[in-house]
Scaffold this motif. Structure first.
Motif, PDB file in Angstrom:
ATOM      1  N   ARG A   1       0.869  -1.196   0.019  1.00 20.00           N
ATOM      2  CA  ARG A   1      -0.199   0.024  -0.016  1.00 20.00           C
ATOM      3  C   ARG A   1       0.822   1.135  -0.057  1.00 20.00           C
ATOM      4  O   ARG A   1       1.477   1.460   1.164  1.00 20.00           O
ATOM      5  N   ASN A   2       1.068   1.913  -1.047  1.00 16.27           N
ATOM      6  CA  ASN A   2       1.985   3.137  -1.287  1.00 16.27           C
ATOM      7  C   ASN A   2       1.023   3.774  -2.404  1.00 16.27           C
ATOM      8  O   ASN A   2       1.176   3.282  -3.589  1.00 16.27           O
ATOM      9  N   PRO A   3       0.941   5.119  -2.284  1.00 14.98           N
ATOM     10  CA  PRO A   3       0.146   5.810  -3.339  1.00 14.98           C
ATOM     11  C   PRO A   3       1.048   6.231  -4.509  1.00 14.98           C
ATOM     12  O   PRO A   3       0.879   6.818  -5.258  1.00 14.98           O
ATOM     13  N   LYS A   4       2.263   6.139  -3.955  1.00 15.12           N
ATOM     14  CA  LYS A   4       3.524   6.413  -5.097  1.00 15.12           C
ATOM     15  C   LYS A   4       3.769   5.411  -6.051  1.00 15.12           C
ATOM     16  O   LYS A   4       4.136   5.667  -7.285  1.00 15.12           O
ATOM     17  N   ARG A   5       3.978   4.234  -5.337  1.00 15.33           N
ATOM     18  CA  ARG A   5       4.556   3.081  -6.146  1.00 15.33           C
ATOM     19  C   ARG A   5       4.082   1.720  -5.445  1.00 15.33           C
ATOM     20  O   ARG A   5       4.591   1.496  -4.421  1.00 15.33           O
ATOM     21  N   ALA A   6       3.104   1.010  -6.294  1.00 13.94           N
ATOM     22  CA  ALA A   6       2.487  -0.180  -5.392  1.00 13.94           C
ATOM     23  C   ALA A   6       3.616  -1.318  -5.646  1.00 13.94           C
ATOM     24  O   ALA A   6       3.536  -2.129  -4.712  1.00 13.94           O
ATOM     25  N   HIS A   7       4.195  -1.494  -6.665  1.00 15.38           N
ATOM     26  CA  HIS A   7       5.210  -2.524  -6.586  1.00 15.38           C
ATOM     27  C   HIS A   7       6.343  -2.689  -5.719  1.00 15.38           C
ATOM     28  O   HIS A   7       6.666  -1.397  -5.497  1.00 15.38           O
ATOM     29  N   LEU A   8       7.232  -3.599  -5.327  1.00 12.74           N
ATOM     30  CA  LEU A   8       8.259  -3.680  -4.563  1.00 12.74           C
ATOM     31  C   LEU A   8       9.278  -4.501  -5.113  1.00 12.74           C
ATOM     32  O   LEU A   8       9.012  -5.637  -5.487  1.00 12.74           O
ATOM     33  N   LEU A   9      10.442  -4.028  -5.356  1.00 13.87           N
ATOM     34  CA  LEU A   9      11.546  -4.778  -5.689  1.00 13.87           C
ATOM     35  C   LEU A   9      11.963  -5.401  -4.496  1.00 13.87           C
ATOM     36  O   LEU A   9      12.517  -4.991  -3.692  1.00 13.87           O
ATOM     37  N   VAL A  10      12.065  -6.898  -4.281  1.00 13.58           N
ATOM     38  CA  VAL A  10      12.448  -7.455  -3.162  1.00 13.58           C
ATOM     39  C   VAL A  10      13.716  -8.299  -3.570  1.00 13.58           C
ATOM     40  O   VAL A  10      13.745  -9.144  -4.471  1.00 13.58           O
ATOM     41  N   SER A  11      14.827  -7.848  -2.828  1.00 15.43           N
ATOM     42  CA  SER A  11      16.114  -8.408  -3.054  1.00 15.43           C
ATOM     43  C   SER A  11      16.256  -9.837  -2.364  1.00 15.43           C
ATOM     44  O   SER A  11      15.968  -9.991  -1.297  1.00 15.43           O
ATOM     45  N   ASN A  12      16.859 -10.685  -2.797  1.00 16.18           N
ATOM     46  CA  ASN A  12      17.120 -12.029  -2.472  1.00 16.18           C
ATOM     47  C   ASN A  12      18.575 -12.103  -1.657  1.00 16.18           C
ATOM     48  O   ASN A  12      18.988 -13.015  -0.958  1.00 16.18           O
ATOM     49  N   VAL A  13      19.404 -10.925  -1.869  1.00 12.87           N
ATOM     50  CA  VAL A  13      20.414 -11.154  -1.161  1.00 12.87           C
ATOM     51  C   VAL A  13      21.049  -9.747  -0.431  1.00 12.87           C
ATOM     52  O   VAL A  13      21.966  -9.620   0.110  1.00 12.87           O
ATOM     53  N   LEU A  14      19.813  -9.121   0.059  1.00  9.92           N
ATOM     54  CA  LEU A  14      19.996  -7.756   0.880  1.00  9.92           C
ATOM     55  C   LEU A  14      19.969  -8.170   2.509  1.00  9.92           C
ATOM     56  O   LEU A  14      20.444  -7.661   3.183  1.00  9.92           O
ATOM     57  N   GLY A  15      19.099  -9.243   2.700  1.00  7.25           N
ATOM     58  CA  GLY A  15      18.987  -9.607   4.107  1.00  7.25           C
ATOM     59  C   GLY A  15      17.810  -8.787   4.664  1.00  7.25           C
ATOM     60  O   GLY A  15      17.840  -8.804   5.912  1.00  7.25           O
ATOM     61  N   LYS A  16      17.038  -8.108   4.054  1.00  2.43           N
ATOM     62  CA  LYS A  16      15.846  -7.380   4.673  1.00  2.43           C
ATOM     63  C   LYS A  16      14.494  -8.099   4.714  1.00  2.43           C
ATOM     64  O   LYS A  16      14.262  -8.534   5.835  1.00  2.43           O
ATOM     65  N   HIS A  17      13.785  -8.486   3.589  1.00  2.52           N
ATOM     66  CA  HIS A  17      12.835  -9.264   3.581  1.00  2.52           C
ATOM     67  C   HIS A  17      12.867 -10.649   3.520  1.00  2.52           C
ATOM     68  O   HIS A  17      12.032 -11.377   3.695  1.00  2.52           O
ATOM     69  N   VAL A  18      13.952 -11.207   2.692  1.00  2.00           N
ATOM     70  CA  VAL A  18      13.943 -12.516   2.299  1.00  2.00           C
ATOM     71  C   VAL A  18      14.993 -13.231   3.218  1.00  2.00           C
ATOM     72  O   VAL A  18      16.254 -12.707   3.104  1.00  2.00           O
ATOM     73  N   PRO A  19      14.976 -14.246   4.052  1.00  2.00           N
ATOM     74  CA  PRO A  19      16.030 -14.867   4.826  1.00  2.00           C
ATOM     75  C   PRO A  19      17.082 -15.333   3.827  1.00  2.00           C
ATOM     76  O   PRO A  19      16.856 -16.131   2.974  1.00  2.00           O
ATOM     77  N   GLN A  20      18.461 -14.921   4.056  1.00  2.00           N
ATOM     78  CA  GLN A  20      19.498 -15.439   3.173  1.00  2.00           C
ATOM     79  C   GLN A  20      20.763 -15.794   4.030  1.00  2.00           C
ATOM     80  O   GLN A  20      20.832 -15.447   5.217  1.00  2.00           O
ATOM     81  N   ARG A  21      21.510 -16.670   3.461  1.00  2.00           N
ATOM     82  CA  ARG A  21      22.914 -16.816   4.385  1.00  2.00           C
ATOM     83  C   ARG A  21      23.616 -15.759   4.746  1.00  2.00           C
ATOM     84  O   ARG A  21      23.909 -14.671   3.671  1.00  2.00           O
TER      85      ARG A  21
END
Length: 863
Positions: A44-64
């Protein structure tokens, strides 16, 4: 760091952006690695609905952790190669809050010699802002720059000409944020070169041209270093259609949750059902290196980096040991979970934990976030599940929800939650807080709290260089950390944190008779020395064991009753603070009751209070820096005449009057209140509590507390000794386990008694105080401090002081067997009397000199 290692585990069989792509027509176009690095989600964001989700950043996706750190480190090495070694040494790295704070730090690691700073959304009282900028598409737009060294952004703290500025973000989507940053900082500190670093460059052709024009306008060179390049293809109307899709999904999930709740199986997060039993939460104290910041909010130098690197293996070993001590099989799948901007410290703890556990476990890393994202349990969607919990760091923009993604349903055997001390608040420990939500989805939760770094130069805004107190709940540098077992005491580290300083190597013991003469003559205070530890005979040890077995259920009932009363009146998550040392076994038992019966992991500390000298003010300041004072519940074993009750009330009043944090409730909660001195108790019967039978060997091998001016300074905790050499005689664990084993047996009685007490008039009667005054006069003592009423206090007289005589209530039975044995061993008469509100009263010899005892330490009759 090998290419294979950094690219490992970044590609799923199903692309985690296919769900959004199929429904909205969003597409990623770029090199072959792009889809492995990024997935897609909606928000939910009035400026940009989509979100690029990184697989190597360690923010949203658990990674080694090694993959996450390696991705940033390799980018830093590329920047170093671009600049050359000499110019790299003059670079300053700036990361963006909140998602790129850890990435920027890893880039600085790759540069080797560069200081690091990240922007922050957390204002820090007393720290002057050195700049700021806006992030247009973010849900929280304002970024603050709060370096401790005001020259950091100008010259890297070297005092030389302006250095190269390296700006690090997770994605370079439009370039607006970077342009805003450079524009703001270039006006303050013009420089000739900037380097922009990102995992992915997703700019359009127009955005690329705009950056080139901007660089020409300011007359600076701007280089770009990224891992992957591409664009996001967005069809017309995608924002509106994306918002409608989010609304439809949220409505569907709400209806599903309502149906599940009606059916008795409410879901805790999208795609994961709560377990009936929550996992235990264990606090792990790390020896965080002194002077090393918890992150780059105020700057992080190469010297800080070296100190942290040296300390990481030992800290990881401590976490690994706690994981190994968890009940059940050793955890195989472990998540290290950071906290919003606190990304780098948990990341490095994760990399060190990977090395410590080796092939025996799989370690993953991610962090909590402010960003609200829709969760959809589909393999083609990047955010499969989410946990929702309240903010727990008293944010400047007010309370709100926070999130942890892809944790629920991921099958983690254990989660290591890492926060800073500013965020170790009641909200963190609340029934709907982060720890409770994690405990619903894993077998064990470990809590690591790092000290929030406060710059030494913190000053009120506009008055640089003037010191100011640290912000609320941030830990002042002068306050030490609690001591815990097994390094200090035989108790498990989670049982209690001792707010004491370790004086184990200091000679403090004196013969009992010498101590008594010095105390009564006014030459010394009883807290300035320690009695020689009483070594019980085999007969006495057998008496203790028999008394423990006989009274275990009775004590368990009192433990349950006082704990239930505290939870009802001071809940939901009180902070137990026992008065060392008699109160400490009781505090541990109360903690165990709350955990066994309610699944609560209550903090428990032991603090020193000294009659005539007051409570440890440094320890109170530590408690106020880490917890809400209103949540603190003081715990003791029993009351005698109420001297400590009065001492605590006076000490808290004096503490607040001297400027100490307000809000502490001076009421004491006790196991037994035969003196009628408090309103929160388990029982008012005067019976044998076996922990009173012994000294350190039933109290975690810890001495009575010590307060002496040459050993304890104004900012020190009071002292105590750990008698490691008495380990063979230690029954501390036996005492706890024997009583805890009876918890289920007495649960029904406890429930009834607690309800009755909560409805009753429990006002203190001070009956015991009146009896003590009467006895003092009747026996010609004329000093109430030499009259020690109750089984517990009488035991202490026989073990630690020079007793004169014992008054025993006529007809008192088994509860006084150990009293009679000790009195016989010391040659002390026992006089049976009527009209005594206690089972017994111990009288200290009122005219003591060393001539009042014989060579064997027994009392000389008629002295």
């Amino acid at each position: 760091m090998s290419e294979r290692a950094t690219r490992e585990e970044t590609v799923d069989v199903v692309w985690s952006g296919s769900w959004v792509a199929e429904r909205l027509g969003v597409a990623l176009e770029g090199d072959g690695e792009l889809q492995g690095l990024l997935g897609l989600a909606l928000r939910r964001n009035p400026k940009r609905a989509h979100l690029l989700v990184s697989n190597v950043l360690g923010k949203h996706v658990p990674q080694r952790p090694s993959v996450v750190h390696g991705a940033g480190f390799e980018l830093g090495e590329r920047v170093r190669a671009l600049l050359g070694a000499q110019e790299a040494r003059r670079a300053v790295v700036l990361g963006y809050a909140e998602t790129a704070t850890g990435l920027g730090h890893a880039v600085a690691d790759g540069l080797r010699d560069a200081p690091y700073l990240h922007s922050t959304r957390r204002p820090v009282a007393g720290v002057e802002q050195a700049g700021g900028f806006e992030e247009a598409h973010s849900h929280a737009t304002s970024h603050l720059l709060l370096p401790e060294d005001r020259d950091l952004l100008a010259s890297g703290g070297t005092g030389a000409d302006a250095s190269v500025l390296v700006l690090v973000d997770d994605e370079f989507s439009t370039g607006n944020t970077v342009l805003n940053t450079i524009r703001a900082l270039h006006a303050l500190h013009p420089r000739e070169r900037y380097v922009i670093v990102a995992l992915v460059d997703m700019r359009s052709a127009g955005d690329r041209d705009r950056l080139a024009v901007f660089a020409a306008e300011i007359g600076a060179r701007v280089d770009l270093v990224t891992r992957s390049t591409g664009t996001v293809a967005l069809p017309d109307g995608v924002l509106e259609r994306g918002q409608a899709l989010v609304a439809a999904q949220e409505a569907e999930q709400a209806a599903h949750a309502a149906h599940a709740a009606h059916a008795g199986r409410a879901e805790g997060s999208a795609g994961a059902v709560e377990d009936a039993d929550s996992a235990p939460v264990t606090r792990v104290d790390l020896d965080w290196p002194a002077g090393v910041p918890d992150g780059g909010r105020h700057g992080f130098t190469p010297a800080h980096r070296a100190a942290l690197e040296a300390a990481l293996p030992a800290m990881a070993d401590r976490i690994a040991a706690e994981l190994g001590d968890a009940a059940g099989p050793a955890p195989r799948h472990v998540l290290v979970l950071g906290f919003e901007e606190l990304m780098y410290a948990p990341l490095r703890l994760g990399t060190a934990l990977e090395a410590a556990l080796g092939a025996d476990a799989e370690v993953r890393y991610s962090t909590t976030t402010r960003s609200p994202v829709l969760a959809v349990d589909d393999p083609g969607y990047a955010i499969r599940t989410r946990l929702v919990f309240p903010a727990h760091d008293d944010p400047a923009d007010g309370p709100g929800d926070r999130y942890a993604y892809n944790v629920a349903g991921a099958g983690f055997d254990a989660v290591v939650a890492v926060v800073d001390s500013t965020a170790d608040t009641p909200e963190l420990h609340a029934p709907d807080g982060l720890l409770a939500r994690l405990a619903e989805h894993t077998g064990h939760v470990l809590l690591v709290v790092l000290p929030s770094y406060v710059p030494a130069t913190a000053a009120p805004t506009g008055v640089p260089g003037t010191p100011t107190p640290a912000p609320e709940r941030q830990e002042p540098a002068v306050l030490p950390e609690p001591l815990r077992g097994p390094d200090f005491s035989s108790y498990a580290p989670e049982d209690v944190g001792w707010l004491l300083q370790d004086l184990s190597d200091t000679e403090l013991e004196a013969p009992t008779e010498e101590r008594e003469e010095a105390i009564q003559s006014g030459g010394a205070h009883y807290a300035e020395s320690l009695p020689v530890e009483y070594q019980p005979s085999a007969e006495y040890q057998a008496l203790f064991t028999a008394a423990l077995e006989t009274s275990a259920a009775r004590i368990a009932r009192a433990v349950g009753t006082v704990t239930e009363t505290v939870l009802a009146e001071r809940g939901p998550r009180p902070v137990l603070v026992s008065l060392a040392r008699a109160g400490t076994p009781v505090g541990v038992l109360m903690r165990r009751w709350a955990q066994h019966r309610h699944g609560l992991d209550l903090p428990h500390y032991a603090i020193s209070i000294v009659r005539g000298r007051g409570i440890d003010a440094t320890a109170l300041r530590w408690l106020a820096a880490h917890h809400d004072p209103a949540d603190v519940v003081f715990v003791d074993g029993w009351t005698g005449k109420g001297a400590i009750t009065r001492e605590l009330a006076a000490a808290i009043t004096e503490f607040e009057a001297s400027g100490g944090p307000a809000g502490f409730d001076p009421e004491i909660s006790v196991l037994a209140d035969p003196g009628g001195c408090v309103r929160t108790y388990g029982t008012r019967e005067d019976f044998l509590i076996p922990s009173a039978c012994l000294n350190s060997t039933v109290s975690g091998l810890i001495s009575r507390t010590v307060l002496r001016a040459d050993l304890v300074g104004p900012d020190d905790f009071h002292g105590g000794k750990f008698y490691r050499e008495l380990a063979d005689s230690d029954v501390s664990g036996l005492f706890l386990d024997t009583i805890a084993a009876r918890f289920d047996e007495v649960a029904g009685q406890v429930e009834a008694e607690a309800k009755e007490l909560l409805a009753a008039d429990r006002a203190p009667t001070w009956e015991g105080w009146a009896a003590v005054e009467r006895i003092s006069e009747e026996y010609g003592i004329h000093d109430v401090n030499l009259v020690k009423p109750g089984v517990g206090e009488t035991t202490r007289v026989l073990l630690r002081r020079v007793p004169w005589k014992i008054l025993a209530k006529r007809g008192a039975g088994a509860d006084l067997e150990h009293i009679r044995l000790l009195a016989e061993q010391r040659g002390v008469p026992v006089e049976e009397v009527d009209d005594l509100p206690y089972s017994c009263v111990g009288l200290i010899h009122p005219r003591f000199t060393r001539g009042a005892t014989g060579a064997d330490g027994k009392a000389v009759q008629g002295a």
